[in-house]
Write an enzyme that holds these catalytic residues in place. Sequence first.
Site, PDB file in Angstrom:
ATOM      1  N   ASP A   1       0.864  -1.168   0.000  1.00  0.00           N
ATOM      2  CA  ASP A   1       0.000   0.000   0.000  1.00  0.00           C
ATOM      3  C   ASP A   1       0.915   1.236   0.000  1.00  0.00           C
ATOM      4  OD1 ASP A   1      -2.195   1.616  -0.066  1.00  0.00           O
ATOM      5  OD2 ASP A   1      -3.218   0.695   1.619  1.00  0.00           O
TER       6      ASP A   1
HETATM    7  C1  BGC Z   1      -5.226   2.955   0.056  1.00  0.00           C
HETATM    8  C2  BGC Z   1      -5.338   1.853  -0.960  1.00  0.00           C
HETATM    9  C3  BGC Z   1      -5.269   2.419  -2.354  1.00  0.00           C
HETATM   10  C4  BGC Z   1      -3.977   3.213  -2.504  1.00  0.00           C
HETATM   11  C5  BGC Z   1      -3.770   3.788  -3.894  1.00  0.00           C
HETATM   12  C6  BGC Z   1      -4.049   3.874  -0.215  1.00  0.00           C
HETATM   13  O1  BGC Z   1      -4.084   4.992   0.592  1.00  0.00           O
HETATM   14  O2  BGC Z   1      -5.133   2.402   1.341  1.00  0.00           O
HETATM   15  O3  BGC Z   1      -6.529   1.142  -0.770  1.00  0.00           O
HETATM   16  O4  BGC Z   1      -5.338   1.400  -3.309  1.00  0.00           O
HETATM   17  O5  BGC Z   1      -4.000   4.266  -1.562  1.00  0.00           O
HETATM   18  O6  BGC Z   1      -4.636   4.799  -4.183  1.00  0.00           O
END
Ligand code: BGC
Length: 711
Positions: free
Chosen positions: A250
């Site tokens: 993440d």
């Molecule tokens: C979130 C993810 C997401 C990623 C990319 C993160 O802050 O937890 O779920 O896919 O950002 O946007």
Amino acid sequence: MALMTLEEKIGQMTLFTTDWESTGPSIRAGYENDVRNGNCGALFNSHTVAFTRRLQDIAVKESRLHIPLIFGYDVIHGYKTIFPIPLAESCSWDLAAMENTASIAAKEASAAGLHWTFAPMVDISRDPRWGRVMEGAGEDTYLGSLIAAARVKGFQGDNFDHADKLMACIKHFAGYGAPIAGRDYNTVDMTERTFRDFYLPTYISGVKAGAMTIMTSFNELDGVPSSGNKWLLDDVLRKENGFHGFIVTDYTSINEMVNHGYSKDDAQAGEQAAIAGVDMDMQGAVYQRFLKNSIETGKVPMQKVDDAVRRILTAKFELGLFKDPYRFCNEQREKENIFTPANQQAALEMAHKSIVLLKNENNVLPLTNKKTIALIGPLASDGAQLIGAWSGAGEGDKCVSVLTAFQNRAKKDGFTLLHANGTDISGMDKKGFSEALAAASQSDVIIAVVGESREMSGEAAVRADLGLPGMQQQLVEELVATGKPVVVLLMNGRPLIIPWIAEHANAVVETWYAGTQGGPAIADILFGDYNPSAKLTMTFPRSMGQVPLFYNEKNTGRPYDPTTKYNTRYLDVPNTPQYPFGFGLSYTTFKYDSLQIAPLPPGGGVEFSMKDTVTASIKITNTGKRSGEEIVQLYVRDLVGSVTRPVKELKGFKKIKLEPGGSQTVTFKLTADQLRFYTADMTYKAEPGDFWIMVGPDSERLQKKQIRLVE
Ligand code: BGC
């Protein structure tokens, strides 16, 4: 791979974002150079054919090895056509419908140059404070696992022959939905048994359905952050469960291992992540800055990098990008496949299936023969709210609001529509109350559209108080005080705590955020053109102090008894929920005959062996005046185990449609396999003994029969 330098290999393991300015999409100069120099192999948030084509040109024409980029994006519940939020969709219990909306989302997004969605989110959560419950499939592991698989199949399909699918990404691995106190990113701490029984299966179901990628979570689990958790990534995911795709982190979660107190600096965090088996670093640039040195100094074996690069390049091959890097860049498809009338129709149908009727005293709904309707509340006219959080490239102003849908109805059906906001979603201003009450006093029925704004759920959107924000509760109380019938339409991304409304409103409808066609779908339900059929996939507590409240709890040594003191209870509220898991009403009624279990040996109780199949069947009759759908649910309780088991666990469900007077016998088949759990010695198996088989319309109104599993 033999042609690649170490830097180029690390480039494939590096993922950066692009940006979206008022003038359109853009890429930071540094990242553009990284693509050009082979130091970045994938981008996210880059969409539209023109933009992805321009970026792909740089990778394919200007980088030394011409390796195409992968483009990823959070396509969570639609690209431009926005479907109801995932939690809402889960209330349909309709796996084919959810697979279909995921496949439409993939079709639209792939037509805009995208290859990869960061979905489905499959985190089980029992805590409505956590704002990301809107993005998941509720609290139940069995249902959540089926939905995870359906969504993966919808996004990915069987192959990429037509460039109209997206790679799926199961997230967030693992346990992200169980932060202490519901606070996003907070510590997760549970026994391995609880993890394996309740939290792990949804991820594994997505993996078994073929998800090509998986995302690590921000949280720690038993003291180890996921992005450095070798046990989780290597042992559980890859070795035990055969995951062959690539693992992405993440957003900056490798870097965050320093804050967690697991790594002394970014360099060490990168080493821990690489050794744990993380293939791609999202946005943290840790691999880019430090991994070469870690390899050269022998801290990370070269094999780790080669494995990661092989997995990532394999995905690019499977997408067909080595044959044609531009195969997802089709201007004509972009023009023709996005936000089509057919997709709007699918959004409308999914919204119908997702809206839950929670209360309907004296059949105040559907609205028939009403001369004057007062539509009150801040969420009635604000159509942009309908797209909810995590709505990708969705445009709020393309949604049809409840007000617009009602205005169209008023013209067609010839009733008078009065409208006033009354108050804002969260402000403390009561100035609009008098206008709202004046409209209400002239009406035959009041529809109050209240709830949360869409930013109040989603990531980093935790609430400690789950009542209606601002002055909305007061507004509803004053509307009820008029003595007119009041229908409360809720719009929100999580279970709310609304005991007063549950008691005093005449009808309550949970509409969640119902997507681009939310307004018309809500109107269809209110005016009776669609008979509601959805059932809750998350418990609605009656008090904040009950949170977390979920249906599959344990019995304890002192089970709940509200009439005595020394048992597991509160002094000031009952243990029971406001609305239980699996609950939802229809405009018709269903009668359940008595539950039959076969084979039935002489003498009553049913014995079956590890190899047998038990059949539970029940006849259901539509006893009302409308055709309707019913979600029939099967639960099981293992009465005595080598470790204690929940008082009930969902093991099956069927959604049936019955005409008035019609009936159908619903049959569930149960084998010992479905009774497995992690036993005292952590083997996954069913234990001989007595079980209750329970069937009913929700997790509380259940009939039961006892059966015995023998060796
Ligand atoms: C979130 C993810 C997401 C990623 C990319 C993160 O802050 O937890 O779920 O896919 O950002 O946007």
